[in-house]
Design a protein around this motif. Structure first.
Motif, PDB file in Angstrom:
ATOM      1  N   ASP A  71       3.648  -7.249   3.658  1.00  0.00           N
ATOM      2  CA  ASP A  71       2.438  -7.704   2.973  1.00  0.00           C
ATOM      3  C   ASP A  71       1.845  -6.582   2.130  1.00  0.00           C
ATOM      4  N   LEU A  72       1.868  -5.378   2.650  1.00  0.00           N
ATOM      5  CA  LEU A  72       1.351  -4.228   1.925  1.00  0.00           C
ATOM      6  C   LEU A  72       2.175  -3.967   0.670  1.00  0.00           C
ATOM      7  N   GLY A  77       1.645  -4.027  -5.831  1.00  0.00           N
ATOM      8  CA  GLY A  77       1.776  -4.307  -7.255  1.00  0.00           C
ATOM      9  C   GLY A  77       0.428  -4.394  -7.934  1.00  0.00           C
ATOM     10  N   LEU A  78      -0.564  -4.857  -7.201  1.00  0.00           N
ATOM     11  CA  LEU A  78      -1.909  -4.952  -7.750  1.00  0.00           C
ATOM     12  C   LEU A  78      -2.566  -3.584  -7.868  1.00  0.00           C
ATOM     13  N   LYS A  84      -3.849   3.559  -9.866  1.00  0.00           N
ATOM     14  CA  LYS A  84      -3.535   4.398  -8.710  1.00  0.00           C
ATOM     15  C   LYS A  84      -2.032   4.411  -8.534  1.00  0.00           C
ATOM     16  N   ASN A  85      -1.527   5.510  -7.995  1.00  0.00           N
ATOM     17  CA  ASN A  85      -0.089   5.619  -7.760  1.00  0.00           C
ATOM     18  C   ASN A  85       0.285   4.694  -6.585  1.00  0.00           C
ATOM     19  N   GLU A  89      -0.328   5.247  -2.387  1.00  0.00           N
ATOM     20  CA  GLU A  89      -1.183   4.288  -1.677  1.00  0.00           C
ATOM     21  C   GLU A  89      -0.417   3.574  -0.566  1.00  0.00           C
ATOM     22  N   TYR A  90       0.850   3.229  -0.849  1.00  0.00           N
ATOM     23  CA  TYR A  90       1.691   2.563   0.159  1.00  0.00           C
ATOM     24  C   TYR A  90       1.926   3.477   1.356  1.00  0.00           C
ATOM     25  N   LYS A  91       2.212   4.750   1.107  1.00  0.00           N
ATOM     26  CA  LYS A  91       2.444   5.705   2.195  1.00  0.00           C
ATOM     27  C   LYS A  91       1.186   5.898   3.036  1.00  0.00           C
TER      28      LYS A  91
END
Length: 147
Positions: A71-72, A77-78, A84-85, A89-91
């Motif tokens: 989900d993350l 993509g948004l 923002k990178n 952000e995912y990490k």
């Protein structure tokens, strides 16, 4: 004079050193037998119970963690629209989700330790191993021998 000899004289009973050593040895054997019984009937099943619940929680919560990461990833993509990178952000959010999963597991196990009560097992609830049947080939009984 050692402590046991002083006490034996105090209470009017006199033991020789050999008798005292014999009594000590007997008591040590009894204590060892009790310790072995406690290990067999309380500690080992309790450890098995904790191990089972811990692994179960890790499995359940890991599956939820993987779904949350999917989900993350879909939501990242948004993030690129917000300048923002997305990888950073995912990490960061992935680590936060992972840390929360570990805290949830710890909280569940602590709650389980507080609530668990050790009781003596009833034989009526225990499962007995099924008897194994011997499998014989068809030719052994002559079932398919036409000659």
């Amino acid at each position: 004079m050692n402590q046991i000899t002083k006490q034996s004289i105090k209470y009017g009973v006199r033991f020789s050193i050999e008798e005292i050593d014999s009594i000590k040895l007997c008591l040590r054997r009894k204590i060892n037998n009790i310790a072995k019984s406690v290990m067999l009937f309380i500690v080992i099943p309790f450890n098995d119970f904790l191990r089972f619940n811990y692994l179960r929680q890790v499995d359940i919560r890991w599956q939820g963690h993987l779904l949350a990461l999917e989900d993350l990833r879909d939501a990242e993509g948004l993030r690129s629209f917000a300048q923002k990178n997305p990888l950073v952000e995912y990490k960061v959010e992935g680590f936060e989700i992972f840390s929360q999963m570990l805290e949830d597991i710890k909280a569940f196990m602590a709650n389980t330790l507080v609530r668990v009560q050790i009781t003596q097992s009833d034989d009526k609830y225990s499962r007995k191993a099924a008897a194994h049947k011997t499998v014989e080939p068809h030719s052994a009984k002559g079932a398919f021998n036409c000659f």
